[in-house]
Design an enzyme around this catalytic site. Structure first.
Site: not given
Ligand SMILES: *Cc1c(COP(=O)(O)O)cnc(C)c1O
Length: 357
Positions: A102, A169, A193
């Site tokens: 990511w 993030d 999540k």
């Molecule tokens: C799942 C995830 C993403 C991607 O998220 P999307 O909503 O599918 O774009 C980005 N960063 C992390 C740390 C993730 O776990």
């Protein structure tokens, strides 16, 4: 149907109360004789939902004054490009950490906007640790970091001290433990999540930092516009915001982030305790960087794969196959996963060991 123990990495488990609340509202929203998804987002009933969700985010994370809380679309992946668009000046530099898939995707998008300096990387050991002790250049417009690396199972325990604005993030560990929001200029997270369903993305942005890139930014990608319209610049993802509101309410009802952090710690201790004790398995991540959200582990003897897979499948366990970049297994233990599910997995691992002893 017997209960499935859902260790999926994302989208992932939600509490039964949240699923029921969501299903009910799709059938009949408040006393309107209409579905949640067939009424105006500007009507008072939905406005109340959106305000409640934002209010709960502020309450649970103790968001200080001077920050805007927004629900956006496009997932965390759109934030990868919205952040440089809004905060990286023409000809400016931004600092990034490369701690896995990511983070790399965030770096790739940011490179379209300016100079990106990767100040720390864990690539040398396939991202099985969190780099530490690196230097963030003082002149960087911002520093970007991924707090929890969902795929590899590493988690940042301590954020670096810097005068450079931090963008984080937090997609896979937001609301899992207490954080000091004032240390960050931007926090973003896909909802699917720890805080709801796919379709909504949370962004918490320091007001004084908005539009700091000085670029001409298209409206849909401009945080300041979304903030000034209270996430209603265009039709918001009403269903996803509703589910997120229910999930936030659930978190508040069970005791808030402090209580959730205790529960997550207990689950992680149970899980890693067994991985370390059990002679059939080993963990892949450095002990001090192990994620409380995603525990990654491998078999010491790969030829036993089919046998172990059959055993956990028979125990109604779902979603522990590792990501294709890592292999092995990954048990994702997000906020809604009960410790009883972890115990079921631990029991299967014990039984597997005793059969092979
Ligand atoms: C799942 C995830 C993403 C991607 O998220 P999307 O909503 O599918 O774009 C980005 N960063 C992390 C740390 C993730 O776990």
């Amino acid at each position: 149907m017997s209960k499935v123990h859902n260790f999926s990495a994302g989208p992932c488990i939600l509490p039964p109360e949240v699923l029921k609340g969501a299903a009910d509202a799709v059938g009949q929203f408040n006393d309107l004789n209409l579905s949640l998804i067939e009424v105006s987002h500007r009507g008072k009933d939905f406005i109340a939902v959106a305000e409640k969700a934002v209010g709960l985010v502020k309450e649970l994370l103790e968001v200080p004054e001077g920050y805007s809380v927004m629900y956006l679309q496009g997932g965390a992946s759109l934030q990868f490009l919205m952040t440089p668009y809004n905060f990286l000046k023409e000809g400016g530099t931004a600092a990034y950490t490369n701690t896995g898939t990511w983070a790399k995707k965030a770096i790739k998008e940011a490179k379209l906007f300016g100079n990106i300096e990767v100040v720390a990387s864990s690539e040398d050991r396939n991202h099985t640790y969190i780099p530490k002790g690196y230097t963030i250049p003082e002149n960087a417009d911002y520093f970007h970091i991924t707090s929890n690396n969902t795929i590899y199972g590493t988690q940042v325990m301590e954020f670096p001290e810097t005068s450079v604005p931090i963008i984080c993030d937090m997609s896979s560990d937001i609301f899992s433990k207490k954080i000091d929001v004032s240390k960050f200029d931007v926090i973003y997270a896909g909802a699917q999540k720890n805080m709801g369903t796919a379709g909504a993305t949370l962004a918490i942005v320091k007001d004084s930092f908005m539009e700091s890139s000085g670029r001409a930014i298209p409206s849909m990608l401009n945080y300041k516009i979304h903030a000034s319209k209270e996430s209603m610049f265009n039709t918001p993802p009403v269903f996803a915001i509703y589910v997120s509101m229910l999930m936030l309410q659930w978190m508040k009802d069970i005791g808030g982030v402090e209580k959730i952090a205790e529960m997550n710690k207990a689950k992680a201790e149970l899980m890693y305790g067994e991985i370390d004790r059990n002679s059939m398995f080993k963990a892949v991540v450095d002990v001090e960087d192990r994620s409380e959200m995603n525990a990654t582990f491998v078999l010491n003897d790969d030829s036993k794969q089919d046998e172990f897979n059959a055993m956990w499948t028979a125990a109604n366990i779902s979603g522990i196959k590792g990501h294709r970049d890592v292999g092995g297994y990954r048990a994702s233990m997000y906020n809604a996963l009960p410790i009883e599910s972890v115990q079921v997995l631990v029991d299967v691992m014990k039984e597997f060991e005793s059969k092979n002893a």
